[in-house]
Design a protein around this motif. Structure first.
Motif, PDB file in Angstrom:
ATOM      1  N   LEU A 114       0.445  10.996 -68.589  1.00 48.61           N
ATOM      2  CA  LEU A 114      -0.210  11.584 -67.423  1.00 48.61           C
ATOM      3  C   LEU A 114      -1.014  12.844 -67.730  1.00 48.61           C
ATOM      4  O   LEU A 114      -2.153  12.974 -67.261  1.00 48.61           O
ATOM      5  CB  LEU A 114       0.841  11.883 -66.337  1.00 48.61           C
ATOM      6  CG  LEU A 114       0.317  12.522 -65.050  1.00 48.61           C
ATOM      7  CD1 LEU A 114      -0.665  11.579 -64.349  1.00 48.61           C
ATOM      8  CD2 LEU A 114       1.469  12.874 -64.112  1.00 48.61           C
ATOM      9  N   PRO A 115      -0.487  13.829 -68.503  1.00 50.08           N
ATOM     10  CA  PRO A 115      -1.270  15.051 -68.738  1.00 50.08           C
ATOM     11  C   PRO A 115      -2.634  14.801 -69.368  1.00 50.08           C
ATOM     12  O   PRO A 115      -3.575  15.567 -69.135  1.00 50.08           O
ATOM     13  CB  PRO A 115      -0.373  15.862 -69.685  1.00 50.08           C
ATOM     14  CG  PRO A 115       1.000  15.346 -69.451  1.00 50.08           C
ATOM     15  CD  PRO A 115       0.841  13.897 -69.133  1.00 50.08           C
ATOM     16  N   TYR A 116      -2.767  13.725 -70.146  1.00 40.56           N
ATOM     17  CA  TYR A 116      -4.018  13.480 -70.860  1.00 40.56           C
ATOM     18  C   TYR A 116      -5.062  12.810 -69.973  1.00 40.56           C
ATOM     19  O   TYR A 116      -6.186  12.571 -70.418  1.00 40.56           O
ATOM     20  CB  TYR A 116      -3.734  12.652 -72.116  1.00 40.56           C
ATOM     21  CG  TYR A 116      -2.869  13.414 -73.096  1.00 40.56           C
ATOM     22  CD1 TYR A 116      -3.414  14.394 -73.920  1.00 40.56           C
ATOM     23  CD2 TYR A 116      -1.496  13.194 -73.146  1.00 40.56           C
ATOM     24  CE1 TYR A 116      -2.620  15.127 -74.791  1.00 40.56           C
ATOM     25  CE2 TYR A 116      -0.681  13.927 -74.010  1.00 40.56           C
ATOM     26  CZ  TYR A 116      -1.259  14.889 -74.827  1.00 40.56           C
ATOM     27  OH  TYR A 116      -0.463  15.616 -75.681  1.00 40.56           O
ATOM     28  N   ILE A 117      -4.690  12.510 -68.734  1.00 36.28           N
ATOM     29  CA  ILE A 117      -5.692  12.101 -67.757  1.00 36.28           C
ATOM     30  C   ILE A 117      -6.524  13.315 -67.347  1.00 36.28           C
ATOM     31  O   ILE A 117      -7.707  13.215 -67.048  1.00 36.28           O
ATOM     32  CB  ILE A 117      -5.011  11.454 -66.533  1.00 36.28           C
ATOM     33  CG1 ILE A 117      -4.329  10.144 -66.942  1.00 36.28           C
ATOM     34  CG2 ILE A 117      -6.007  11.206 -65.399  1.00 36.28           C
ATOM     35  CD1 ILE A 117      -3.558   9.479 -65.833  1.00 36.28           C
ATOM     36  N   TRP A 118      -5.895  14.492 -67.344  1.00 32.59           N
ATOM     37  CA  TRP A 118      -6.579  15.726 -66.946  1.00 32.59           C
ATOM     38  C   TRP A 118      -7.410  16.307 -68.088  1.00 32.59           C
ATOM     39  O   TRP A 118      -8.450  16.907 -67.857  1.00 32.59           O
ATOM     40  CB  TRP A 118      -5.550  16.758 -66.481  1.00 32.59           C
ATOM     41  CG  TRP A 118      -4.778  16.314 -65.299  1.00 32.59           C
ATOM     42  CD1 TRP A 118      -5.257  15.636 -64.222  1.00 32.59           C
ATOM     43  CD2 TRP A 118      -3.375  16.506 -65.063  1.00 32.59           C
ATOM     44  NE1 TRP A 118      -4.236  15.387 -63.326  1.00 32.59           N
ATOM     45  CE2 TRP A 118      -3.079  15.910 -63.811  1.00 32.59           C
ATOM     46  CE3 TRP A 118      -2.353  17.112 -65.771  1.00 32.59           C
ATOM     47  CZ2 TRP A 118      -1.794  15.922 -63.260  1.00 32.59           C
ATOM     48  CZ3 TRP A 118      -1.079  17.128 -65.236  1.00 32.59           C
ATOM     49  CH2 TRP A 118      -0.812  16.531 -63.998  1.00 32.59           C
ATOM     50  N   GLY A 119      -6.952  16.174 -69.312  1.00 28.78           N
ATOM     51  CA  GLY A 119      -7.676  16.753 -70.435  1.00 28.78           C
ATOM     52  C   GLY A 119      -7.186  16.188 -71.747  1.00 28.78           C
ATOM     53  O   GLY A 119      -6.209  15.427 -71.807  1.00 28.78           O
ATOM     54  N   SER A 120      -7.860  16.574 -72.829  1.00 29.89           N
ATOM     55  CA  SER A 120      -7.541  16.045 -74.150  1.00 29.89           C
ATOM     56  C   SER A 120      -6.509  16.882 -74.888  1.00 29.89           C
ATOM     57  O   SER A 120      -5.983  16.461 -75.908  1.00 29.89           O
ATOM     58  CB  SER A 120      -8.824  15.983 -74.987  1.00 29.89           C
ATOM     59  OG  SER A 120      -9.331  17.306 -75.193  1.00 29.89           O
ATOM     60  N   GLY A 121      -6.256  18.106 -74.398  1.00 26.13           N
ATOM     61  CA  GLY A 121      -5.381  19.020 -75.122  1.00 26.13           C
ATOM     62  C   GLY A 121      -6.118  19.842 -76.153  1.00 26.13           C
ATOM     63  O   GLY A 121      -5.513  20.689 -76.827  1.00 26.13           O
ATOM     64  N   LYS A 122      -7.425  19.653 -76.260  1.00 19.67           N
ATOM     65  CA  LYS A 122      -8.216  20.383 -77.252  1.00 19.67           C
ATOM     66  C   LYS A 122      -8.871  21.639 -76.678  1.00 19.67           C
ATOM     67  O   LYS A 122      -9.526  22.390 -77.405  1.00 19.67           O
ATOM     68  CB  LYS A 122      -9.306  19.469 -77.835  1.00 19.67           C
ATOM     69  CG  LYS A 122      -8.747  18.336 -78.692  1.00 19.67           C
ATOM     70  CD  LYS A 122      -7.997  18.889 -79.893  1.00 19.67           C
ATOM     71  CE  LYS A 122      -7.461  17.796 -80.787  1.00 19.67           C
ATOM     72  NZ  LYS A 122      -6.696  18.345 -81.935  1.00 19.67           N
TER      73      LYS A 122
END
Length: 229
Positions: free
Chosen positions: A149-157
């Protein structure tokens, strides 16, 4: 020879001449037009509310601890096991009390004798250090990063840095008067990932140049989420 005052006056006039007209500046800051409310929005909100029951922060701390066991990092200075009955519950209540800025007295007053004010203060002073808190935070972030789910909001980069003002007692070496907030205290400087989780926090004095702390959140972050922007 040109005086400093003449240089200042010349520079001021040049800046004034290059500034846009007030009306143009106001146009640039105009609010975006209000969007129409989608049909069925009210029913959608009610449905979400029914499917997401109210959760208490202490319950959330307990559930996360069940999966991560982050209180294992907390211990007396000797490193031995805590000689306390139901140590986990006391650690969780201490995290809740100080994390919500309630403090030992108010937390102990409202937690039905799970922990006393004196015990809670001793735990915070002796069992919890900056290094242990960062280790516990790293465990929680790494568990969070396992989900999709968190990677729907962003890539973490990507990460953003911002500060939050906290009031402090006047008798404090770190405390200062903040000109913008108009109050005495210090700044909790946070780095937040584009996956919507706080990666790193640094407590700094009011009025310092925040730019020198921006890279700390990238260099000192040891979690599995590693932003580079």
């Amino acid at each position: 020879m040109i005086s400093n005052s003449e240089i200042y006056e010349s520079t001021t006039i040049r800046l004034d001449d290059n500034l846009p007209e007030p009306i143009e500046f106001i146009k640039g800051m105009r609010r975006a037009p209000k969007r129409d409310v989608p049909e069925g929005l009210g029913e959608f909100r009610e449905e979400v509310k029914n499917k997401l029951p109210e959760r208490h922060l202490l319950d959330i701390l307990k559930f996360v601890h069940y999966w991560v066991n982050y209180t294992r990092h907390f211990s007396p200075p000797s490193g031995s096991d805590a000689k306390m009955a139901d140590a986990v519950s006391k650690y969780l209540v201490t995290i809740f009390g100080y994390g919500c800025n309630l403090g030992a007295a108010q937390t102990a007053r409202h937690t039905r004798s799970i922990v006393t004010r004196r015990s809670m203060k001793r735990i915070n002073d002796q069992h919890v250090t900056t290094e242990k808190l960062e280790a516990a935070t790293r465990d929680v972030i790494n568990e969070y990063a396992r989900f999709r789910l968190p990677y729907i909001w962003g890539s973490g980069k990507n990460a953003v840095a911002d500060g939050t003002h906290f009031k402090l007692l006047d008798n404090n070496l770190l405390g200062e008067h903040h000109f913008r907030y108009g109050e005495y205290g210090a700044i909790a400087y946070h780095h937040v990932s584009d996956t919507y989780i706080a990666l790193f926090s640094h407590f700094i004095a009011c009025g310092v140049w925040e730019a020198i702390y921006i890279l700390d959140g990238l260099l000192k972050n040891e979690s599995s989420i590693q932003p580079d922007t």
